[in-house]
Design an enzyme around this catalytic site. Structure first.
Site, short mmCIF file in Angstrom:
data_model
loop_
_atom_site.label_atom_id
_atom_site.label_comp_id
_atom_site.label_asym_id
_atom_site.label_seq_id
_atom_site.Cartn_x
_atom_site.Cartn_y
_atom_site.Cartn_z
N THR A 9 47.26 52.12 22.47
CA THR A 9 45.86 51.81 22.14
C THR A 9 44.93 52.73 22.93
O THR A 9 45.35 53.77 23.42
CB THR A 9 45.58 50.30 22.41
N ASN A 10 43.67 52.39 23.05
CA ASN A 10 42.70 53.19 23.80
C ASN A 10 41.69 52.27 24.47
O ASN A 10 41.78 51.05 24.35
CB ASN A 10 42.02 54.21 22.87
N HIS A 11 40.71 52.86 25.16
CA HIS A 11 39.80 52.07 26.00
C HIS A 11 38.61 51.46 25.27
O HIS A 11 37.73 50.91 25.93
CB HIS A 11 39.26 52.94 27.14
N SER A 12 38.53 51.54 23.96
CA SER A 12 37.35 51.02 23.28
C SER A 12 37.18 49.52 23.55
O SER A 12 38.12 48.74 23.41
CB SER A 12 37.47 51.25 21.77
#
Ligand code: CTP
Ligand code: CA
Length: 222
Positions: free
Chosen positions: A33-36
């Site tokens: 995933t990512n930091h959003s």
């Protein structure tokens, strides 16, 4: 009560917003995933609804509560988001793609937990669909398409390329390296890019940024 404070200038507009990060499963316990945080997209959904629009929010997993007056559709992967968005894209007058969508997913998803063995391992990845690119290629008459661009270098050049390549009407460009901008916080610094050029905005709360983005869209669609 707060709803009364907004002029209903978006009444009759149907707005589809995407928000948050996608999760791409590797096995039953792990994902990429990512930091959003989802805050920018949720602010856009909230302010659109308070301005009278009919709003659907397609959201990856976030820690945020669903905004009042908006329908939330929860998704996990980029593929789920693609399905949820394309099922509703015909309906929408305005589509705002604030989600941070994974560009790659694991090429195979293990049905069992992957056990460790060698000192090193690698994961094969394959491309996901570019949802914004697909929407741009299938844009219906009168539909306004707003994308985002997250850059750490050559902001204007990279974001302007995305505007053209994805056939978007506006790109909201974020420079991750500017203080007060980006993923986690409650503020953002953005540049609005259209075919008429780039307008850098000052540091604002994400809700204020949402208002500025919606003002620009309403100005463009007349
Ligand atoms: N986007 C999308 N589907 C993807 C990847 C991105 O719809 N599979 C959308 C994002 O929601 C955003 C815009 O495309 O509105 C730009 O995302 P960004 O990651 O900045 O650009 P990419 O085109 O993915 O290019 P790169 O990551 O290589 O910079
Ligand atoms: Ca990307």
């Amino acid at each position: 009560l707060m709803a009364c404070a907004f002029e209903k200038d978006m009444a009759g507009k149907r707005v589809l917003v995407t928000a948050g990060a996608t999760q791409e499963a590797l096995d039953p316990v792990r994902y990429i995933t990512n930091h959003s945080s989802g805050k920018m997209g949720y602010s856009l959904a909230k302010i659109s609804a308070l301005r009278g629009a009919e709003v659907v929010l397609v959201s990856g997993h976030t820690a945020l509560a669903a905004p009042l007056f908006a329908e939330r559709v929860s998704v996990t992967s980029a593929e789920d988001m693609f399905q949820a968005v394309t099922e509703r894209s015909e309906w929408a007058d305005i589509i705002i793609k604030a989600a941070a969508v994974a560009d790659y997913r694991p090429a195979t998803v293990s049905s069992e937990k992957i056990k460790k063995s060698d000192d090193q391992m690698s994961i094969g990845l394959e491309r996901t669909q570019d949802i914004l690119g697909y929407l741009g290629a299938h844009k219906r008459d009168g539909q306004f398409l707003c994308g985002f661009a997250m850059e750490t270098q050559d902001l204007l050049e990279n974001a302007s390329q995305k505007l053209k390549k994805k056939n978007a009407d506006m790109i909201v460009a974020n420079n991750l390296k500017v203080t007060g901008a980006g993923f986690a916080g409650d503020t953002n610094v953005v540049t609005l890019i259209t075919e008429n050029g780039a307008e850098e905005q000052e540091l604002m709360s994400k809700e204020e940024v949402a208002g500025v983005i919606l003002d620009k869209i309403m100005e463009k669609i007349g």
